[in-house]
Design an enzyme around this catalytic site. Sequence first.
Site, PDB file in Angstrom:
ATOM      1  N   CYS A   1       0.838  -1.216   0.000  1.00 32.55           N
ATOM      2  CA  CYS A   1       0.000   0.000   0.000  1.00 32.55           C
ATOM      3  C   CYS A   1       0.866   1.256   0.000  1.00 32.55           C
ATOM      4  CB  CYS A   1      -0.893   0.016   1.235  1.00 32.55           C
ATOM      5  SG  CYS A   1      -1.818  -1.508   1.494  1.00 32.55           S
TER       6      CYS A   1
HETATM    7  N1  GLN Z   1      -1.732  -6.333   4.859  1.00 32.71           N
HETATM    8  C1  GLN Z   1      -2.552  -5.185   4.641  1.00 32.71           C
HETATM    9  C2  GLN Z   1      -3.789  -5.505   3.859  1.00 32.71           C
HETATM   10  O1  GLN Z   1      -3.920  -6.496   3.207  1.00 32.71           O
HETATM   11  C3  GLN Z   1      -1.780  -4.066   3.984  1.00 32.71           C
HETATM   12  C4  GLN Z   1      -1.395  -4.431   2.584  1.00 32.71           C
HETATM   13  C5  GLN Z   1      -0.293  -3.624   1.987  1.00 32.71           C
HETATM   14  O2  GLN Z   1       0.423  -2.859   2.619  1.00 32.71           O
HETATM   15  N2  GLN Z   1      -0.136  -3.831   0.747  1.00 32.71           N
HETATM   16  O3  GLN Z   1      -4.702  -4.741   3.881  1.00 32.71           O
END
Ligand code: GLN
Length: 293
Positions: free
Chosen positions: A2
Amino acid sequence: MCRHLAYLGPPTPVGELLTRGPYSLRTQSWAPREMRGGGTINADGFGVAWWHLPDAATPDGGPGVIWHGGASPDSRAAARATSAETASTTADLTVSRYRNAAPIWTDPAVGEVLPQLRSTAVLAAIRSATVGMPIERSACAPFTHGRWAFSHNGAIPDWRRVLTDVAAEFGSPPLLEAESLTDSAALWVILRGLLEGGGMEPGEAVRRVMAAVLARSPEARLNLLLGDGVGIWGSTWHHSLSVLAGDGFFVVASEPFDDDSRWRPVGDRQLVRVVGGRVSVEPLDIEIGRAGS
Ligand code: GLN
């Protein structure tokens, strides 16, 4: 992985912070520059939180938040002048948010509605769901509670077992209160448990939660971003983060959204604080693989 950002400064259109610059958060959803092997695009939804005072507290119809920090001498003087006033009003700050599980580029509200909201504090995120985790609105950051908003960029291997143990260590609120069955939503229940009551300095709360997770899951990626409307706390643990201290405003972001020469990259394993109109960065003193640190 993210991407996220947080802003503090003069009242600014909330939606504009999602689209500002040639490498805006919206552009990063399909063309991020610094994913560090953690994925390709961020198309599993997005969210944005902004802070305001209750309507009754803003008779002039203004944005409802008194900005009292900044990098310029002028704003520091303003901070002193208004400190007594802010002390009595910031406790009343509330946070609102907008989220959508669709890719940010598909949502017309970003260009048509969110720019009409103005705030002195914003925290936003775009999501690339970790494999096995649901794609739904309730899994999109920011997660909020009281006056807090939170985003997690990363993943916690074996998160159900790890976070159950960490929650037991801290006497956290029940993990069933997590909005979604994701590592990030459960992590927020634990972190907000430490923040509730105001007993712990937010940066210290972030550090303690990270240490407890990393003691049990050394491969965890923990890039946390936390805001309360007047401060920002961010950590780097495996992913990129940059800070822009502008003329009376601050942005903390996974990656710079423009070519402003004032952007400063934050090294790995650091804790960033933007509090009282000042930025500080310090190493995260965490030993991996040691429970109870
Ligand atoms: N693990 C978290 C989620 O799936 C954040 C994912 C990420 O940082 N890509 O929402």
